[in-house]
Design a protein around this motif. Sequence first.
Motif, mmCIF file in Angstrom:
data_model
loop_
_atom_site.group_PDB
_atom_site.id
_atom_site.type_symbol
_atom_site.label_atom_id
_atom_site.label_comp_id
_atom_site.label_asym_id
_atom_site.label_seq_id
_atom_site.Cartn_x
_atom_site.Cartn_y
_atom_site.Cartn_z
ATOM 1 N N ASN A 118 1.046 23.292 -0.682
ATOM 2 C CA ASN A 118 0.701 21.900 -0.960
ATOM 3 C C ASN A 118 1.771 21.139 -1.741
ATOM 4 O O ASN A 118 1.910 19.934 -1.576
ATOM 5 N N VAL A 119 2.500 21.818 -2.594
ATOM 6 C CA VAL A 119 3.506 21.137 -3.416
ATOM 7 C C VAL A 119 4.589 20.541 -2.523
ATOM 8 O O VAL A 119 4.968 19.374 -2.678
ATOM 9 N N LEU A 120 5.075 21.316 -1.545
ATOM 10 C CA LEU A 120 6.087 20.800 -0.623
ATOM 11 C C LEU A 120 5.524 19.648 0.204
ATOM 12 O O LEU A 120 6.199 18.638 0.403
ATOM 13 N N VAL A 121 4.301 19.789 0.672
ATOM 14 C CA VAL A 121 3.687 18.733 1.475
ATOM 15 C C VAL A 121 3.541 17.462 0.648
ATOM 16 O O VAL A 121 3.841 16.364 1.119
ATOM 17 N N LYS A 122 3.126 17.599 -0.604
ATOM 18 C CA LYS A 122 2.970 16.425 -1.467
ATOM 19 C C LYS A 122 4.317 15.750 -1.715
ATOM 20 O O LYS A 122 4.437 14.528 -1.614
ATOM 21 N N LEU A 143 -7.925 10.772 2.453
ATOM 22 C CA LEU A 143 -8.682 12.014 2.295
ATOM 23 C C LEU A 143 -8.282 12.765 1.024
ATOM 24 O O LEU A 143 -9.129 13.382 0.376
ATOM 25 N N VAL A 144 -7.012 12.684 0.664
ATOM 26 C CA VAL A 144 -6.559 13.328 -0.575
ATOM 27 C C VAL A 144 -7.120 12.597 -1.796
ATOM 28 O O VAL A 144 -7.665 13.215 -2.708
ATOM 29 N N PHE A 145 -7.003 11.268 -1.807
ATOM 30 C CA PHE A 145 -7.428 10.496 -2.977
ATOM 31 C C PHE A 145 -8.951 10.441 -3.093
ATOM 32 O O PHE A 145 -9.503 10.677 -4.163
ATOM 33 N N TYR A 146 -9.617 10.109 -2.013
ATOM 34 C CA TYR A 146 -11.060 9.874 -2.087
ATOM 35 C C TYR A 146 -11.876 11.167 -2.003
ATOM 36 O O TYR A 146 -12.812 11.358 -2.774
ATOM 37 N N VAL A 177 0.838 -1.210 0.000
ATOM 38 C CA VAL A 177 0.000 0.000 0.000
ATOM 39 C C VAL A 177 0.869 1.254 0.000
ATOM 40 O O VAL A 177 0.589 2.218 -0.719
ATOM 41 N N ILE A 178 1.930 1.234 0.782
ATOM 42 C CA ILE A 178 2.823 2.401 0.849
ATOM 43 C C ILE A 178 3.465 2.671 -0.503
ATOM 44 O O ILE A 178 3.466 3.805 -0.986
ATOM 45 N N PHE A 179 4.023 1.643 -1.149
ATOM 46 C CA PHE A 179 4.677 1.857 -2.443
ATOM 47 C C PHE A 179 3.681 2.251 -3.539
ATOM 48 O O PHE A 179 3.973 3.128 -4.360
ATOM 49 N N VAL A 180 2.512 1.635 -3.562
ATOM 50 C CA VAL A 180 1.493 2.007 -4.554
ATOM 51 C C VAL A 180 1.073 3.464 -4.348
ATOM 52 O O VAL A 180 0.933 4.219 -5.319
ATOM 53 N N SER A 181 0.897 3.857 -3.101
ATOM 54 C CA SER A 181 0.517 5.251 -2.804
ATOM 55 C C SER A 181 1.600 6.222 -3.252
ATOM 56 O O SER A 181 1.306 7.276 -3.827
ATOM 57 N N ALA A 182 2.862 5.895 -2.982
ATOM 58 C CA ALA A 182 3.969 6.769 -3.389
ATOM 59 C C ALA A 182 4.037 6.908 -4.903
ATOM 60 O O ALA A 182 4.188 8.016 -5.430
ATOM 61 N N ILE A 183 3.904 5.800 -5.608
ATOM 62 C CA ILE A 183 3.938 5.830 -7.071
ATOM 63 C C ILE A 183 2.764 6.648 -7.612
ATOM 64 O O ILE A 183 2.933 7.473 -8.515
ATOM 65 N N SER A 204 0.619 11.412 -10.257
ATOM 66 C CA SER A 204 -0.624 12.166 -10.256
ATOM 67 C C SER A 204 -0.293 13.635 -10.016
ATOM 68 O O SER A 204 0.078 14.033 -8.914
ATOM 69 N N LYS A 205 -0.419 14.413 -11.028
ATOM 70 C CA LYS A 205 -0.003 15.820 -10.958
ATOM 71 C C LYS A 205 -0.906 16.668 -10.070
ATOM 72 O O LYS A 205 -0.458 17.596 -9.431
#
Length: 186
Positions: free
Chosen positions: A166-170, A102-105, A45-51, A56-57
């Motif tokens: 947000n860019v730095l946080v992402k 929360l970001v994705f959904y 889950v961690i690696f899929v989320s990171a990728i 995802s721009k």
Amino acid sequence: YKKNQINFKLIIPLIISGILGTAFGTYFLQYHFNEIIFKRILIFVIFVSAIYLMFSKEKGLETHHARSLTPAVLFICGFFSFLINIFNGIFGGTGILINLLLVFYLRMPFIKVIPSSVISYTFIGLAQAAYLVSTESFNPSLAVVVLIFAFIGGLIGTKLQYLKGNVLVKRSATLMLIIIGIRMLF
């Protein structure tokens, strides 16, 4: 935190499902079951989320409108929060996965997600810590050091979040996911 960024309609389901999921995971943890399966799922889950974050721009940025918080949407968030917090009860430190949920959904930007997750994880963490301190032995000196540095890191991170956006946080979230995933592999 800015008053308009705290969504109490969202926090309540996160706290309730988070405490229940963490309690469930902590219960399993006490019986010293084989953690390898859960660890592998978490690493995946961690690696899929990171990728996904890397490619995802727009995710986590304020480029589109957030999803409306209908009862069905809140239920789905609560359900996935419960599942994520089972891992929290076993391993701890899954707050970043709630942020990603929360970001994705909900399509919320990171800056608006973080206050909600920090408030909910304060209650979840206190409940879990109170239980574990009463049932397990721990090193109070280490706990104090971790608490101090977590507080300092939280202050610095919050300041940077509002200075850099947000860019730095992402980017930081993506980097942390990669580091955590690699660390869990070894």
